[in-house]
Design a protein around this motif. Structure first.
Motif, PDB file in Angstrom:
ATOM      1  N   PHE A  23       0.684  -1.227   0.397  1.00  0.00           N
ATOM      2  CA  PHE A  23      -0.081   0.400   0.165  1.00  0.00           C
ATOM      3  C   PHE A  23       0.878   1.366  -0.380  1.00  0.00           C
ATOM      4  O   PHE A  23       0.810   1.930  -0.799  1.00  0.00           O
ATOM      5  CB  PHE A  23      -0.866  -0.079   0.970  1.00  0.00           C
ATOM      6  N   THR A  24       1.790   1.398   1.168  1.00  0.00           N
ATOM      7  CA  THR A  24       2.575   2.577   0.879  1.00  0.00           C
ATOM      8  C   THR A  24       3.839   2.574  -0.261  1.00  0.00           C
ATOM      9  O   THR A  24       4.061   4.003  -0.824  1.00  0.00           O
ATOM     10  CB  THR A  24       3.614   2.486   2.119  1.00  0.00           C
ATOM     11  N   SER A  25       3.723   1.158  -1.233  1.00  0.00           N
ATOM     12  CA  SER A  25       4.740   1.618  -2.294  1.00  0.00           C
ATOM     13  C   SER A  25       3.990   2.337  -2.789  1.00  0.00           C
ATOM     14  O   SER A  25       4.118   3.296  -4.339  1.00  0.00           O
ATOM     15  CB  SER A  25       5.194   0.460  -2.938  1.00  0.00           C
ATOM     16  N   ILE A  26       2.588   3.041  -3.196  1.00  0.00           N
ATOM     17  CA  ILE A  26       1.813   2.930  -4.439  1.00  0.00           C
ATOM     18  C   ILE A  26       1.682   4.914  -3.570  1.00  0.00           C
ATOM     19  O   ILE A  26       1.940   5.623  -4.764  1.00  0.00           O
ATOM     20  CB  ILE A  26       0.138   3.305  -4.051  1.00  0.00           C
ATOM     21  N   PHE A  27       2.625   5.213  -2.496  1.00  0.00           N
ATOM     22  CA  PHE A  27       1.969   6.717  -2.645  1.00  0.00           C
ATOM     23  C   PHE A  27       3.753   7.417  -3.683  1.00  0.00           C
ATOM     24  O   PHE A  27       3.665   8.194  -4.240  1.00  0.00           O
ATOM     25  CB  PHE A  27       3.212   7.496  -1.227  1.00  0.00           C
ATOM     26  N   GLY A  28       4.691   6.666  -3.443  1.00  0.00           N
ATOM     27  CA  GLY A  28       5.944   6.979  -4.631  1.00  0.00           C
ATOM     28  C   GLY A  28       5.519   6.622  -5.941  1.00  0.00           C
ATOM     29  O   GLY A  28       5.951   7.309  -7.066  1.00  0.00           O
ATOM     30  N   THR A  29       4.980   5.984  -6.396  1.00  0.00           N
ATOM     31  CA  THR A  29       4.547   6.396  -7.987  1.00  0.00           C
ATOM     32  C   THR A  29       3.660   7.259  -7.835  1.00  0.00           C
ATOM     33  O   THR A  29       3.289   7.732  -9.393  1.00  0.00           O
ATOM     34  CB  THR A  29       3.606   4.914  -7.777  1.00  0.00           C
ATOM     35  N   LEU A  30       2.988   7.909  -7.553  1.00  0.00           N
ATOM     36  CA  LEU A  30       1.673   8.881  -7.443  1.00  0.00           C
ATOM     37  C   LEU A  30       2.876   9.710  -7.425  1.00  0.00           C
ATOM     38  O   LEU A  30       2.586  10.629  -8.093  1.00  0.00           O
ATOM     39  CB  LEU A  30       0.730   8.893  -6.679  1.00  0.00           C
ATOM     40  N   ILE A  31       3.538  10.819  -6.365  1.00  0.00           N
ATOM     41  CA  ILE A  31       4.159  11.927  -5.780  1.00  0.00           C
ATOM     42  C   ILE A  31       5.959  11.882  -6.711  1.00  0.00           C
ATOM     43  O   ILE A  31       6.395  10.401  -6.470  1.00  0.00           O
ATOM     44  CB  ILE A  31       4.542  11.895  -4.602  1.00  0.00           C
ATOM     45  N   PRO A  32       5.823  12.065  -7.800  1.00  0.00           N
ATOM     46  CA  PRO A  32       7.526  11.497  -8.299  1.00  0.00           C
ATOM     47  C   PRO A  32       8.377  11.783  -7.495  1.00  0.00           C
ATOM     48  O   PRO A  32       8.272  12.814  -6.123  1.00  0.00           O
ATOM     49  CB  PRO A  32       7.380  13.047  -9.061  1.00  0.00           C
ATOM     50  N   GLN A  33       9.262  11.487  -7.467  1.00  0.00           N
ATOM     51  CA  GLN A  33      10.312  11.053  -6.240  1.00  0.00           C
ATOM     52  C   GLN A  33      11.924  12.315  -6.848  1.00  0.00           C
ATOM     53  O   GLN A  33      12.159  12.559  -7.290  1.00  0.00           O
ATOM     54  CB  GLN A  33      10.791   9.495  -6.465  1.00  0.00           C
ATOM     55  N   GLY A  34      12.533  12.649  -5.337  1.00  0.00           N
ATOM     56  CA  GLY A  34      13.394  13.089  -5.523  1.00  0.00           C
ATOM     57  C   GLY A  34      13.818  14.761  -6.120  1.00  0.00           C
ATOM     58  O   GLY A  34      14.836  15.667  -7.382  1.00  0.00           O
ATOM     59  N   ASN A  35      12.500  15.461  -5.367  1.00  0.00           N
ATOM     60  CA  ASN A  35      12.772  16.808  -6.825  1.00  0.00           C
ATOM     61  C   ASN A  35      12.841  18.050  -5.397  1.00  0.00           C
ATOM     62  O   ASN A  35      12.609  17.396  -4.051  1.00  0.00           O
ATOM     63  CB  ASN A  35      11.931  17.473  -6.856  1.00  0.00           C
ATOM     64  N   SER A  36      13.031  18.701  -5.556  1.00  0.00           N
ATOM     65  CA  SER A  36      13.172  20.049  -5.021  1.00  0.00           C
ATOM     66  C   SER A  36      12.546  20.354  -4.005  1.00  0.00           C
ATOM     67  O   SER A  36      10.955  20.147  -4.208  1.00  0.00           O
ATOM     68  CB  SER A  36      13.853  20.997  -5.073  1.00  0.00           C
ATOM     69  N   PHE A  37      12.137  20.821  -3.064  1.00  0.00           N
ATOM     70  CA  PHE A  37      10.756  21.701  -1.252  1.00  0.00           C
ATOM     71  C   PHE A  37       9.999  22.738  -2.731  1.00  0.00           C
ATOM     72  O   PHE A  37       8.991  22.328  -2.794  1.00  0.00           O
ATOM     73  CB  PHE A  37      11.568  22.376  -0.222  1.00  0.00           C
ATOM     74  N   GLU A  38      10.536  23.509  -3.391  1.00  0.00           N
ATOM     75  CA  GLU A  38       9.476  24.368  -4.163  1.00  0.00           C
ATOM     76  C   GLU A  38       9.145  23.352  -5.215  1.00  0.00           C
ATOM     77  O   GLU A  38       8.124  24.235  -6.227  1.00  0.00           O
ATOM     78  CB  GLU A  38      10.782  25.351  -4.821  1.00  0.00           C
ATOM     79  N   TRP A  39       9.987  22.221  -5.696  1.00  0.00           N
ATOM     80  CA  TRP A  39       9.076  22.001  -7.108  1.00  0.00           C
ATOM     81  C   TRP A  39       8.085  21.336  -5.947  1.00  0.00           C
ATOM     82  O   TRP A  39       6.999  20.774  -7.312  1.00  0.00           O
ATOM     83  CB  TRP A  39       9.798  20.666  -7.227  1.00  0.00           C
ATOM     84  N   TYR A  40       8.034  20.777  -4.812  1.00  0.00           N
ATOM     85  CA  TYR A  40       6.732  20.162  -4.883  1.00  0.00           C
ATOM     86  C   TYR A  40       4.948  21.011  -4.561  1.00  0.00           C
ATOM     87  O   TYR A  40       4.278  21.024  -4.582  1.00  0.00           O
ATOM     88  CB  TYR A  40       6.912  19.403  -3.160  1.00  0.00           C
ATOM     89  N   VAL A  41       6.051  22.147  -3.537  1.00  0.00           N
ATOM     90  CA  VAL A  41       4.980  23.005  -3.836  1.00  0.00           C
ATOM     91  C   VAL A  41       4.211  23.860  -5.258  1.00  0.00           C
ATOM     92  O   VAL A  41       3.120  23.582  -4.918  1.00  0.00           O
ATOM     93  CB  VAL A  41       6.028  24.264  -3.328  1.00  0.00           C
ATOM     94  N   ASN A  42       5.062  23.812  -6.046  1.00  0.00           N
ATOM     95  CA  ASN A  42       4.812  24.692  -7.391  1.00  0.00           C
ATOM     96  C   ASN A  42       3.685  22.775  -7.657  1.00  0.00           C
ATOM     97  O   ASN A  42       2.795  22.890  -8.132  1.00  0.00           O
ATOM     98  CB  ASN A  42       5.364  23.989  -8.051  1.00  0.00           C
TER      99      ASN A  42
END
Ligand code: HEM
Lengths: 452, 282
Positions: A23-42
């Motif tokens: 189940f938790t593995s799903i999150f990493g496929t929906l939220i792109p991995q390894g980006n910067s904080f600003e990237w996630y805000v955007n």
């Protein structure tokens, strides 16, 4: 202590922990991995449910949660590793808990089974006989059964019992599968601790002895030097890329020790380090190879666009003064050449083609290609063979645990007054339906042969 | 006659097979049953010919490769494998009533591949990353696994239909001709195991390939991760069978839900998430 052991030995924990990991593995496929904080805000600001985007405030909040819980690099987060660790402990404890019982079942003394125990078996069959001599029945039964591919064992005490079994060790199949998972984890760990993953953009004609770690961009010293002699891009007629390839040279202390041609899927290995063709970067510049045919001297020079370059050995100056491209692919370049004595010439050449030209009597050839940097993925992973071994073990274990079963058959000759019969009893640890068919056809076969 | 014509016709013949198996199921006609089997076998051979022809045509175009390289070709192979496994199952268990629960999957796969506007049906050359012998073993192993899971799900539906009826204590009518529940349960279990082995093989061949192309056997790209999630799902199902208290109905449900995971891994990821496997979205 005991209850902790039982907790880790339970299959229920296995199901729960596998569910959690899946189940938790799903999150990493929906939220792109390894980006910067600003990237996630955007990223979160622009996510919209039913038309309206979340906006910067909510985006900020989600980004904070994401980075706080390490969801931006979740597959190497402490909590993901915790789940994997629980899984591993679960597997180890469960196996230690069960394997002794399994070994007992494998090594069990089947010939000491009492009649009462045999009578409880659901799968049985009686074969009535005319012959009443137990001795001769036993010996012909033995030959028939072993001719049908079942090795027989005789009881030292009970003259009227014969036993046969197949693949007792197949009971270990499941444990091979479980062990294989541990082996794969071990291989991954070895790779993580002792290996590295890195990359480098290496322009043509340049060399490097350091590459940059994928994890944190830190410099990794190779211990030798790699040079990119050339990078080539090939296209199909329809414009799709056909192949990316680089000519690499390995140098140690300035001496060339290895030359290699690499392509995607065809890497170079040297000293336990592997170089993979991963990407490329086109430049405005050109790599020009000039040959003076009479003197047979050659040069390969980096040539920026629209800049005059001198080649003293060939007594020439030249430049690329114009270039045409079609669909981002270079189609032709206009070359300017001059030796100081004669008037300069200009002419068009095609890329990656040796073109002859002449100044008075002197013959030359020119070869012009666009300059690229080759993008190399560099990896050292001493654990990869352990991982592959684990994979192999897993397939073997799966095969054994699913296609083989521990099958046992007892034959007891019974003499009750005038009637004599063979009674067969069978058990298996799995695939009962399949075994029932095998058992019945074996019985049919024996019946036919022994009454014939 | 070219391969796209043949494969287009195969879509129709599998539709007709579906109708035949529906008739077998509804009217228990043995004569139609025999015809359904032979017709499906003939369609299957025809489809095999179409696939081989497509392979040959790619060589004539000058960049020959096995027809297993894009979404369309994988859909064709998916349906091909489903029919192959189905025919084996029918031969082994001698029950034609299974057909209506399985053959429609093969038809739907072909119909989607042949008709959907977003699917590119051209024979195109391979981009550099796909030029590897591991491509074939990877696709073949994965799709045998997927097809087995489709079969398990089809039989899961059959199990649920039948058990709903036996709950009502009306053991007559259409569903009475289906195999007994324990038999269906056994087939579901076996096909899921078969699928699990091939999916494991598919993940492994994919990892070996990734390692030979990029130097990383596992990079948590969405497709990889989803195949792992699916693999976990079936591992959970196999263990759930082992712990007491779970009856055949739960396993049947899990077989059906499992197919949703498979389809998301196969299809959903390509269109909804981005990653290395995006070739499917061309
Ligand atoms: C990714 C993790 C795992 C995989 C791939 C895996 C795989 C398997 C497979 C293929 C089987 C055979 C199922 C069958 O015969 O139907 C099995 C059985 C079993 N597994 Fe696992 N397993 C995993 C984790 C675990 C863990 C953590 C435990 C810890 C309790 C566990 C305990 C068992 C037990 C008790 C059995 C039954 C053994 C028997 O039949 O005697 N498994 N497992």
């Amino acid at each position: 202590m005991n209850s902790l052991w039982n907790f880790f030995a339970s299959v229920r924990l296995a199901i729960v922990i596998l569910c959690i990991i899946a189940f938790t593995s799903i999150f990493g496929t929906l939220i792109p991995q390894g980006n910067s904080f600003e990237w996630y805000v955007n990223f979160f600001s622009h996510i919209s449910f039913s038309g309206t985007p979340l906006g910067p405030d909510t985006g900020q909040r989600f980004a904070v949660i994401t980075t706080l819980l390490d969801i931006d690099k979740m597959y190497s987060s402490w909590w993901y590793y915790l789940f994997l660790t629980i899984l591993i402990i679960n597997l180890i404890v469960c196996s230690i808990d069960r394997i002794p019982t399994v070994l007992k079942q494998i090594k069990m003394d089947n010939l000491s089974f009492t009649q009462a125990r045999l009578d409880k078996m659901k799968l049985n069959r009686q074969i009535s006989l005319q012959n009443t001599d137990t001795q001769s029945i036993m010996s012909s039964l033995e030959t028939i059964v072993s001719s049908l591919g079942w090795k027989t064992q005789k009881s030292p005490t009970n003259q009227a019992m014969l036993f046969s079994e197949k693949s007792p060790w197949s009971r270990m199949g499941v444990y091979i599968v479980h062990l294989s998972i541990l082996v794969i984890f071990a291989g991954a760990l070895i790779g993580n601790l002792l290996g590295f993953k890195a990359s480098v953009m290496l322009p043509e004609t340049r060399q490097t002895d350091i590459v940059y770690s994928t994890k944190d961009s830190s410099a990794v010293n190779l211990g030798f030097t790699v040079r990119c002699d050339s990078f080539t891009l090939e296209y199909y007629d329809n414009g799709m890329p056909k192949e990316y390839m680089s000519e690499l040279t390995v140098l140690e202390n300035g001496k060339e020790v290895k030359k290699a041609h690499i392509e995607v899927n065809k890497p170079l290995r040297y000293n336990g380090i592997t170089f993979y063709q991963a990407s490329y970067e086109p430049y405005q510049d050109f790599v020009v190879t000039l040959k003076d045919i009479q003197q047979s001297v050659t040069t390969k020079l980096l040539t920026p666009f629209q800049q005059q370059i001198k080649w003293p050995e060939g007594n020439l100056s030249y430049g690329v003064i114009n270039a045409d491209s079609i669909q981002n692919r270079l189609a032709r370049m206009k070359i300017w050449v001059s030796d100081s004595a004669n008037p300069p010439q200009t002419f068009w050449v095609k890329p990656n083609e040796e073109t002859p030209f002449q100044i008075n009597d002197k013959k030359y050839t020119i070869y012009v290609k666009q300059m690229f940097a080759t993008g190399l993925q560099v990896a050292q992973d001493p654990g990869v063979w352990v991982v592959y071994l684990g994979c192999l073990l897993m397939l073997v274990g799966l095969y054994v645990s699913f296609f083989m079963s521990h099958r046992k058959i007892w034959f007891v000759v019974k003499n009750s007054g005038s009637a004599t019969s063979i009674i067969m009893y069978g058990t298996t640890n799995k695939n009962k339906m399949g075994f029932t068919t095998v058992f019945q056809s074996l019985a049919d076969n024996i019946e036919q042969q022994i009454t014939a | 006659m070219d391969s796209s014509f043949i494969l287009g016709v195969t879509t129709l013949t599998y539709l007709f097979s579906t109708v035949l198996y529906l008739i077998v199921f509804l009217f228990k006609s043995n004569k139609v049953g025999v015809f359904a089997t032979w017709f499906t076998l003939a369609s299957f051979i025809f489809q095999t010919f179409g696939v081989c022809l497509r392979w040959y045509e790619s060589y004539k175009l000058g960049f020959g490769h096995a027809p297993l390289t894009n979404m369309y070709e994988s859909l064709v192979f998916f349906s091909w494998t489903i029919i192959a496994l189905y025919l084996y199952l029918e031969f082994k268990y001698k029950v034609r009533t299974l057909g209506i629960f399985i053959v429609p999957f093969a038809f739907l796969s072909m119909a989607y591949g042949s008709l959907a506007p977003e699917i590119n049906r051209d024979i195109s050359p391979l981009i550099p990353a796909l030029q590897s012998n591991w491509l074939i073993s990877h696709v073949v192993t994965c799709f045998i696994g997927y097809a087995a899971f489709a079969l398990a799900a089809g039989m899961g539906i059959m199990y649920l239909a039948k058990s709903a009826q036996s709950d009502n204590k009306k053991q007559s009518g259409l569903l009475a001709t289906l195999p007994e529940l324990p038999v269906i349960d056994d087939i579901i279990h076996k096909t899921m195991i078969f699928g699990f082995i091939w999916l494991s093989g598919g993940i492994i061949t994919g990892a070996v390939w990734a390692n030979s192309a990029w130097g990383t056997y596992w990079s948590w790209d969405p497709k990889e991760t989803w195949s792992l999630i699916t693999w976990f799902f079936y591992a959970i199902t196999l263990h759930a069978r082992y712990t007491r208290g779970l009856n055949g109905k739960v396993i049947a449900w899990l077989a059906v839900i499992g197919l949703i995971f498979v389809l998301f891994t196969y299809y959903g990821v390509n269109f909804l998430l981005s990653g290395l496997h995006s070739y499917g979205s061309q």
